[in-house]
Scaffold this motif. Structure first.
Motif, short mmCIF file in Angstrom:
data_model
loop_
_atom_site.label_atom_id
_atom_site.label_comp_id
_atom_site.label_asym_id
_atom_site.label_seq_id
_atom_site.Cartn_x
_atom_site.Cartn_y
_atom_site.Cartn_z
N ARG A 97 -50.32 -87.68 69.50
CA ARG A 97 -51.42 -88.58 69.17
C ARG A 97 -52.35 -88.69 70.38
N GLY A 98 -53.18 -87.69 70.52
CA GLY A 98 -54.10 -87.67 71.65
C GLY A 98 -53.37 -87.49 72.96
N LEU A 99 -53.31 -88.54 73.77
CA LEU A 99 -52.68 -88.48 75.08
C LEU A 99 -51.21 -88.87 75.05
N THR A 100 -50.67 -89.16 73.87
CA THR A 100 -49.27 -89.58 73.73
C THR A 100 -48.53 -88.57 72.87
N ALA A 101 -47.32 -88.19 73.31
CA ALA A 101 -46.50 -87.23 72.56
C ALA A 101 -45.06 -87.71 72.56
N GLY A 102 -44.35 -87.44 71.45
CA GLY A 102 -42.96 -87.89 71.42
C GLY A 102 -42.23 -87.43 70.17
N VAL A 103 -41.04 -87.99 70.02
CA VAL A 103 -40.19 -87.74 68.85
C VAL A 103 -39.80 -89.09 68.28
N ARG A 104 -39.46 -89.10 66.97
CA ARG A 104 -39.11 -90.35 66.31
C ARG A 104 -37.97 -90.11 65.34
N GLY A 105 -37.36 -91.20 64.94
CA GLY A 105 -36.27 -91.12 63.98
C GLY A 105 -35.97 -92.49 63.42
N GLY A 106 -34.90 -92.58 62.66
CA GLY A 106 -34.51 -93.86 62.09
C GLY A 106 -34.85 -93.95 60.62
N ASP A 107 -35.68 -94.95 60.30
CA ASP A 107 -36.06 -95.28 58.93
C ASP A 107 -34.86 -95.75 58.12
N ARG A 108 -33.99 -96.49 58.78
CA ARG A 108 -32.85 -97.11 58.10
C ARG A 108 -33.09 -98.61 58.05
N ASP A 109 -33.19 -99.15 56.86
CA ASP A 109 -33.51 -100.56 56.66
C ASP A 109 -34.84 -100.91 57.33
N GLY A 110 -35.77 -99.95 57.35
CA GLY A 110 -37.09 -100.20 57.91
C GLY A 110 -37.16 -100.14 59.42
N ASN A 169 -37.22 -98.07 62.88
CA ASN A 169 -37.52 -96.75 63.39
C ASN A 169 -37.52 -96.78 64.91
N TRP A 170 -37.15 -95.67 65.53
CA TRP A 170 -37.20 -95.55 66.99
C TRP A 170 -38.10 -94.38 67.37
N ARG A 171 -38.55 -94.40 68.61
CA ARG A 171 -39.36 -93.30 69.13
C ARG A 171 -39.13 -93.17 70.63
N LEU A 172 -39.23 -91.94 71.11
CA LEU A 172 -39.25 -91.62 72.54
C LEU A 172 -40.55 -90.90 72.80
N GLN A 173 -41.30 -91.32 73.81
CA GLN A 173 -42.61 -90.72 74.00
C GLN A 173 -43.03 -90.70 75.47
N LEU A 174 -43.94 -89.79 75.78
CA LEU A 174 -44.62 -89.75 77.07
C LEU A 174 -46.03 -90.25 76.86
N GLN A 175 -46.50 -91.09 77.77
CA GLN A 175 -47.82 -91.70 77.61
C GLN A 175 -48.45 -91.92 78.98
N PRO A 176 -49.78 -91.89 79.05
CA PRO A 176 -50.43 -92.14 80.34
C PRO A 176 -50.73 -93.62 80.53
N ARG A 177 -50.77 -94.03 81.79
CA ARG A 177 -51.37 -95.32 82.14
C ARG A 177 -52.69 -94.99 82.81
N MET A 178 -53.79 -95.37 82.19
CA MET A 178 -55.10 -94.91 82.60
C MET A 178 -55.72 -95.75 83.73
N GLN A 179 -55.05 -96.77 84.17
CA GLN A 179 -55.59 -97.67 85.18
C GLN A 179 -55.76 -96.96 86.52
N THR A 180 -56.91 -97.15 87.16
CA THR A 180 -57.18 -96.58 88.48
C THR A 180 -57.92 -97.61 89.32
N LEU A 181 -57.96 -97.36 90.61
CA LEU A 181 -58.74 -98.19 91.53
C LEU A 181 -58.94 -97.41 92.82
N GLU A 182 -60.17 -97.38 93.33
CA GLU A 182 -60.43 -96.72 94.60
C GLU A 182 -61.57 -97.43 95.31
N ALA A 183 -61.73 -97.12 96.60
CA ALA A 183 -62.66 -97.86 97.45
C ALA A 183 -64.09 -97.79 96.94
#
Length: 211
Positions: A39-52, A54-68
């Protein structure tokens, strides 16, 4: 097709009143498989769907920056960079007030911290072409994460900018999310969010007190 292509504009209000607004435009490639997703900048795998549940494992960026160079009052600070985080999440169903839980940790050796969040999605409009939802959330951020982005160490201290050791922070958030289908193969998505920053963040010399 499970594939999609688009463009996203990410805008964030800076924590300094005299800094330019941070605007990033990125191409979005999406893929929704049975288990794997992109999903754009996020990628992962999912599973579950038992009694509604669901779980997921994903890699995602934190876009926060700061410089002088971001604002006149930031001379002499070290650069704060974007981070890559690994996250595990659990969605507890589609019922109103069913929470979505997530824990993300830094895997890029940037801030070295973690963020735990709980989010709800409350539908306001739901039709074949339009979905509008109110999304309240709570985000807890660890000391290492907060201190990396808004802490001030001895080497950065200046007259009028004292040393600041930030602690963990709890930030309430409220977002409005819109999904609008324009045509069979075209859609428009908009998400506007605001957060109430913890006092430990707002008291940093690097942060405008009105943030």
């Amino acid at each position: 097709s499970p594939w999609s292509l688009g463009v996203a504009a990410l805008a964030a209000q800076p924590l300094q009143s005299d800094a330019d607004r941070d605007l990033t435009v990125v191409p979005l490639i999406g893929y929704e498989g049975e288990r794997v997703f992109l999903r754009g900048l996020t990628a992962g795998v999912r599973g579950g769907d038992r009694d509604g549940v669901n779980w997921r494992l994903q890699l995602q960026p934190r876009m926060q920056t700061l410089e002088a160079g971001d604002a006149p009052g930031l001379e002499g600070i070290r650069e704060r960079k974007r981070a890559l985080e690994a996250a595990v999440g659990v969605s507890t169903g589609s019922a109103v007030w069913a929470p979505d839980l997530q824990l993300a940790v830094d895997v890029s050796n940037r801030h070295g911290g973690a963020e735990a969040s709980v989010r709800w999605s409350l539908p306001l409009v739901r039709s074949a072409s339009t979905r509008l939802a109110l999304e309240p959330a709570l985000r807890w951020q660890s000391t290492d994460l907060v201190d990396y982005y808004v802490g001030v160490d001895a080497g950065e201290a200046r007259p009028g900018r004292s040393i600041h050791r930030a602690g963990p922070a709890l930030n309430p958030e409220l977002a409005l999310a819109l999904q609008r289908r324009l045509a069979p193969d075209w859609s428009f998505n908009l998400r506007v969010a605001g957060a109430w920053l913890d006092d430990g963040i707002r008291e940093s010399p690097l942060v405008d007190r009105s943030s």
